[in-house]
Motif scaffolding. Structure first.
Motif, PDB file in Angstrom:
ATOM      1  N   GLN A  78       0.861  -1.206  -0.161  1.00 16.78           N
ATOM      2  CA  GLN A  78      -0.184   0.050   0.008  1.00 16.78           C
ATOM      3  C   GLN A  78       0.712   1.452   0.035  1.00 16.78           C
ATOM      4  O   GLN A  78       0.588   2.177  -0.521  1.00 16.78           O
ATOM      5  N   SER A  84     -10.682   9.959  -3.212  1.00 14.39           N
ATOM      6  CA  SER A  84     -11.341   8.748  -2.619  1.00 14.39           C
ATOM      7  C   SER A  84     -10.201   7.968  -1.630  1.00 14.39           C
ATOM      8  O   SER A  84     -10.620   7.463  -0.476  1.00 14.39           O
ATOM      9  N   ILE A  85      -8.841   8.326  -1.949  1.00 10.70           N
ATOM     10  CA  ILE A  85      -7.790   7.542  -1.041  1.00 10.70           C
ATOM     11  C   ILE A  85      -6.993   8.759  -0.306  1.00 10.70           C
ATOM     12  O   ILE A  85      -6.132   8.198   0.554  1.00 10.70           O
ATOM     13  N   THR A 128      -5.417   6.320   2.241  1.00  4.83           N
ATOM     14  CA  THR A 128      -6.290   5.174   2.647  1.00  4.83           C
ATOM     15  C   THR A 128      -6.352   4.157   1.335  1.00  4.83           C
ATOM     16  O   THR A 128      -6.822   4.375   0.693  1.00  4.83           O
ATOM     17  N   ASN A 145      -6.872   0.052   0.343  1.00  5.68           N
ATOM     18  CA  ASN A 145      -7.141  -1.342   0.644  1.00  5.68           C
ATOM     19  C   ASN A 145      -7.186  -1.463   2.298  1.00  5.68           C
ATOM     20  O   ASN A 145      -6.835  -2.468   2.783  1.00  5.68           O
ATOM     21  N   THR A 146      -7.949  -0.592   3.069  1.00  2.33           N
ATOM     22  CA  THR A 146      -8.384  -0.376   4.178  1.00  2.33           C
ATOM     23  C   THR A 146      -6.944  -0.051   5.079  1.00  2.33           C
ATOM     24  O   THR A 146      -7.130   0.007   6.287  1.00  2.33           O
ATOM     25  N   LYS A 147      -5.801   0.026   4.564  1.00  6.22           N
ATOM     26  CA  LYS A 147      -4.573   0.344   5.392  1.00  6.22           C
ATOM     27  C   LYS A 147      -4.512   1.887   5.090  1.00  6.22           C
ATOM     28  O   LYS A 147      -4.558   2.587   4.275  1.00  6.22           O
ATOM     29  N   THR A 148      -4.446   2.480   6.576  1.00  2.90           N
ATOM     30  CA  THR A 148      -4.252   4.058   6.621  1.00  2.90           C
ATOM     31  C   THR A 148      -2.812   4.497   6.908  1.00  2.90           C
ATOM     32  O   THR A 148      -2.488   3.937   7.948  1.00  2.90           O
TER      33      THR A 148
END
Length: 429
Positions: free
Chosen positions: A14, A73-74, A92, A94-97
């Motif tokens: 990510q 969006s990310i 953000t 793939n759910t990793k922030t």
């Protein structure tokens, strides 16, 4: 291992994806973009990094805004600093922030020793930005542009060599005078990386410490580095902090010979680690440092460090307990020991423990922290009311006597309730 392979190993997929988006935009805009600072050092050393810092030969805020516009969006902008052209972005994927700091290349000047740096200009060439930094091992830049991706730029011509040889070296002779907090930061890197201080850097460090020119403007940076360094909990770190006179950045005088060794402090803290707020570990060292300093200096220097209310409370209670600690020897019963310590923060107690010579007193502290402090009554004021005692004034005394019996007689729950009922019965009669 090739640098690209290290890059792929250290960064998550990510994080790599986020950097690819940054790289693509920079290439489209024909902007030079780099990873800089600790992350480059840690990639090359195959170490886990803490922060991702990106440097641009361009306006970092404009770049950040374009990133957010292209990938709303990310990517979200968290903060912007218009003066220094910096921005913090949250990604953000793939759910990793995670967060990435962006900065424009810049040059700075120091008006006088220990002053806050003044921004001279932004969007300068990479080398001009690099030369304002602290140590050669932190001066390396890793290109994120497609044409030279993962190429290392060593603008000092010493960074890679020092990294490979385990050497901490400042970039210019006035570095410590400009920012004395770099002395503590150097100790932090020596401790974390097991590196050594380059010979001329040692001399410049000593000259800076001997000069005593530490303006108050520097104290916030000194405090930050002090916390990060002492919280490493490495015995040799505190010993170097004292033997190399680095403590002078905090307080001008202390009794070096009287201070407990790093090993002793480390051992006591480790044995009580579950009872310490980990963020406050450094305060135990600070208590001990101030304990052996002239009293008239302590107040002035705590103000310089701008201690928070909770931090100041630990330091104040350390001295209060120290003034009373001789009475600990006379205490025999568990409840007496409990009452003696119960009003003090654990860190203040543990700092005093580092000074104790009496084995019995040490055992009393261990007993308090590991057993007595955790003993709670199963009965409450409601239980007293249910037994028909209406005078609320004596509730506190009933609860106190029950707790005293529970501690001194090691009562279990059933025994505690029986004792409590008999106590209330006698009061009613």
């Amino acid at each position: 291992m090739e640098i690209f392979e290290k890059y792929k190993k250290i960064l998550s997929s990510q994080e790599q994806q986020a950097l690819h988006l940054c790289s693509k935009l920079a290439d489209d805009m024909d902007i030079k973009i780099y990873l800089v600072g600790g992350i480059v050092r840690d990639i090359l050393l195959n170490r886990v990094f803490n922060d991702i810092d990106i440097l641009l030969e361009y306006d970092a805020i404009v770049f950040a805004e374009l990133l957010q516009k292209n990938y709303p969006s990310i990517i979200k902008i968290l903060t912007k600093n218009e003066k220094f052209k910096t921005a913090k972005l949250k990604f953000t994927i793939n759910t990793k922030t995670f967060e990435i700091d962006f900065a424009s290349t810049r040059s700075e000047v120091y008006e006088y020793p220990s002053a806050l740096p003044i921004l001279a200009e932004t969007e300068v060439p990479l080398k001009k930005d690099i030369l304002r930094r602290d140590f050669t091992i932190n001066s390396l830049a890793l290109s994120l542009n497609k044409k030279d991706f993962c190429q290392i730029y060593d603008e000092t011509n010493k960074g890679l060599n020092d990294l490979n040889n385990g050497i901490i070296r400042i970039l210019h002779p006035d570095s410590f005078m400009d920012d004395p907090s770099r002395i503590i930061r150097g100790l932090k890197y020596r401790t974390k990386l097991n590196f050594i201080l380059e010979e001329n850097t040692q001399i410049l460090q000593k000259n800076c410490l001997d000069s005593g020119k530490f303006d108050n403007n520097c104290q916030e940076r000194i405090k930050k580095e002090l916390i990060e360094t002492l919280n490493l909990m490495e015995p040799s770190c505190f010993d170097r902090f004292i033997s190399e006179n680095i403590y002078k950045l905090i307080i001008s005088e202390t009794s070096k010979k009287s201070l407990p060794s790093g090993n002793l402090i480390h051992e006591i803290i480790r044995s009580n680690y579950n009872h310490i707020n980990k963020e406050n570990t450094w305060l135990i060292f600070l208590c001990l440092l101030f304990n052996f300093a002239p009293l008239e200096l302590v107040s002035n220097n705590t103000e310089k460090l701008a201690l928070k209310k909770k931090e100041q409370n630990i330091l104040t209670n350390f001295f209060l307990l120290k003034s009373n600690i001789a009475n600990l020897t006379n205490l025999k019963e568990n409840y007496e020991i409990f009452e003696f310590f119960n009003s003090y923060p654990n860190e203040a107690i543990i700092a005093n423990q580092c000074l104790l010579k009496n084995t019995d007193d040490n055992e009393k502290i261990y007993l308090y922290l590991n057993k007595l402090k955790n003993i709670k009554l199963s009965i409450t004021g409601l239980d007293i009311a249910k037994l028909g005692i209406k005078n609320g004034i004596i509730y506190k005394e009933i609860l106190k006597k029950t707790l005293q019996a529970k501690m001194n007689l090691n009562l279990d729950k059933i025994q505690e309730k029986n004792y409590f009922k008999n106590l209330c019965k006698n009061i009613k009669e």
